[in-house]
Motif scaffolding. Structure first.
Motif, PDB file in Angstrom:
ATOM      1  N   SER A 156      -1.727  -2.171   6.108  1.00 44.21           N
ATOM      2  CA  SER A 156      -2.849  -1.245   6.291  1.00 44.21           C
ATOM      3  C   SER A 156      -4.093  -1.952   6.774  1.00 44.21           C
ATOM      4  O   SER A 156      -4.236  -3.139   6.698  1.00 44.21           O
ATOM      5  CB  SER A 156      -3.145  -0.515   5.013  1.00 44.21           C
ATOM      6  OG  SER A 156      -3.486  -1.419   3.981  1.00 44.21           O
ATOM      7  N   ASN A 164      -0.038   5.123   6.918  1.00 44.00           N
ATOM      8  CA  ASN A 164      -1.003   5.169   5.829  1.00 44.00           C
ATOM      9  C   ASN A 164      -1.525   6.601   5.702  1.00 44.00           C
ATOM     10  O   ASN A 164      -2.212   7.088   6.608  1.00 44.00           O
ATOM     11  CB  ASN A 164      -2.159   4.208   6.105  1.00 44.00           C
ATOM     12  CG  ASN A 164      -3.100   4.092   4.941  1.00 44.00           C
ATOM     13  OD1 ASN A 164      -3.271   5.020   4.165  1.00 44.00           O
ATOM     14  ND2 ASN A 164      -3.724   2.936   4.819  1.00 44.00           N
ATOM     15  N   THR A 222       0.858  -1.167   0.000  1.00 43.57           N
ATOM     16  CA  THR A 222       0.000   0.000   0.000  1.00 43.57           C
ATOM     17  C   THR A 222       0.902   1.227   0.000  1.00 43.57           C
ATOM     18  O   THR A 222       1.919   1.244   0.692  1.00 43.57           O
ATOM     19  CB  THR A 222      -0.894   0.012   1.249  1.00 43.57           C
ATOM     20  OG1 THR A 222      -1.728  -1.141   1.212  1.00 43.57           O
ATOM     21  CG2 THR A 222      -1.762   1.251   1.308  1.00 43.57           C
ATOM     22  N   LYS A 247      -3.839   7.793   3.935  1.00 46.98           N
ATOM     23  CA  LYS A 247      -5.289   7.906   3.739  1.00 46.98           C
ATOM     24  C   LYS A 247      -6.022   8.149   5.048  1.00 46.98           C
ATOM     25  O   LYS A 247      -7.009   8.866   5.084  1.00 46.98           O
ATOM     26  CB  LYS A 247      -5.835   6.648   3.066  1.00 46.98           C
ATOM     27  CG  LYS A 247      -5.392   6.511   1.635  1.00 46.98           C
ATOM     28  CD  LYS A 247      -5.967   5.272   1.012  1.00 46.98           C
ATOM     29  CE  LYS A 247      -5.460   5.124  -0.408  1.00 46.98           C
ATOM     30  NZ  LYS A 247      -5.888   3.870  -1.009  1.00 46.98           N
ATOM     31  N   ASP A 248      -5.532   7.522   6.135  1.00 50.70           N
ATOM     32  CA  ASP A 248      -6.216   7.682   7.421  1.00 50.70           C
ATOM     33  C   ASP A 248      -5.278   8.140   8.544  1.00 50.70           C
ATOM     34  O   ASP A 248      -5.685   8.224   9.697  1.00 50.70           O
ATOM     35  CB  ASP A 248      -6.910   6.384   7.826  1.00 50.70           C
ATOM     36  CG  ASP A 248      -5.959   5.207   7.952  1.00 50.70           C
ATOM     37  OD1 ASP A 248      -4.726   5.404   7.932  1.00 50.70           O
ATOM     38  OD2 ASP A 248      -6.460   4.070   8.062  1.00 50.70           O
ATOM     39  N   ASN A 249      -4.021   8.426   8.195  1.00 48.74           N
ATOM     40  CA  ASN A 249      -3.007   8.885   9.156  1.00 48.74           C
ATOM     41  C   ASN A 249      -2.757   7.890  10.285  1.00 48.74           C
ATOM     42  O   ASN A 249      -2.382   8.274  11.384  1.00 48.74           O
ATOM     43  CB  ASN A 249      -3.367  10.256   9.739  1.00 48.74           C
ATOM     44  CG  ASN A 249      -3.356  11.343   8.705  1.00 48.74           C
ATOM     45  OD1 ASN A 249      -2.808  11.190   7.617  1.00 48.74           O
ATOM     46  ND2 ASN A 249      -3.986  12.467   9.011  1.00 48.74           N
TER      47      ASN A 249
END
Length: 87
Positions: free
Chosen positions: A87, A60, A41, A62-64
Motif C-alpha cells: 500500500s 487497497n 495491509t 481505503k483508497d481503491n
C-alpha cells in the motif's frame, strides 16, 4: 474488475487476456494481522499468471488503488513470506 456490492466498479486490475489464470493464489481478502512475520495491509491480494510470467496485485479498499509487482519464481513464492505491504 473490483466491484462493490452494488456492482459499482471500484478499480480495474488488468485488461483480461485469455492466457491469464488464477491457479495458485486466487483473489483473497486478507485482514491485517500483526502476528505475521511480515504484517500486511487489509485488502484483496492475488497473483495473476500469464504463462511463466507472474504478477502480484493488491487492492487497497481505503483508497481503491491497485499496486503490483512482478514475481520471478512462483514455485518458491510463499504467501506468508512474500505478500508484503504494497500500500
Amino acid at each position: 474488475m473490483i466491484e462493490d456490492s452494488n456492482f459499482k466498479q471500484l478499480a480495474e486490475v488488468a485488461e483480461w487476456k485469455d492466457s491469464y489464470k488464477f491457479d495458485k493464489y486466487p483473489p483473497s481478502y486478507l485482514v491485517k494481522d500483526s502476528q505475521r512475520e511480515k504484517p500486511i495491509t487489509s485488502g484483496i491480494y492475488m497473483v495473476l499468471e500469464d504463462g511463466n510470467n507472474y504478477t502480484e496485485y493488491f487492492f487497497n479498499p481505503k483508497d481503491n488503488k491497485i499496486t503490483s509487482r512482478k514475481i520471478n519464481d512462483l514455485d518458491n513464492y510463499d504467501l506468508n513470506i512474500y505478500w508484503a505491504d504494497l500500500s
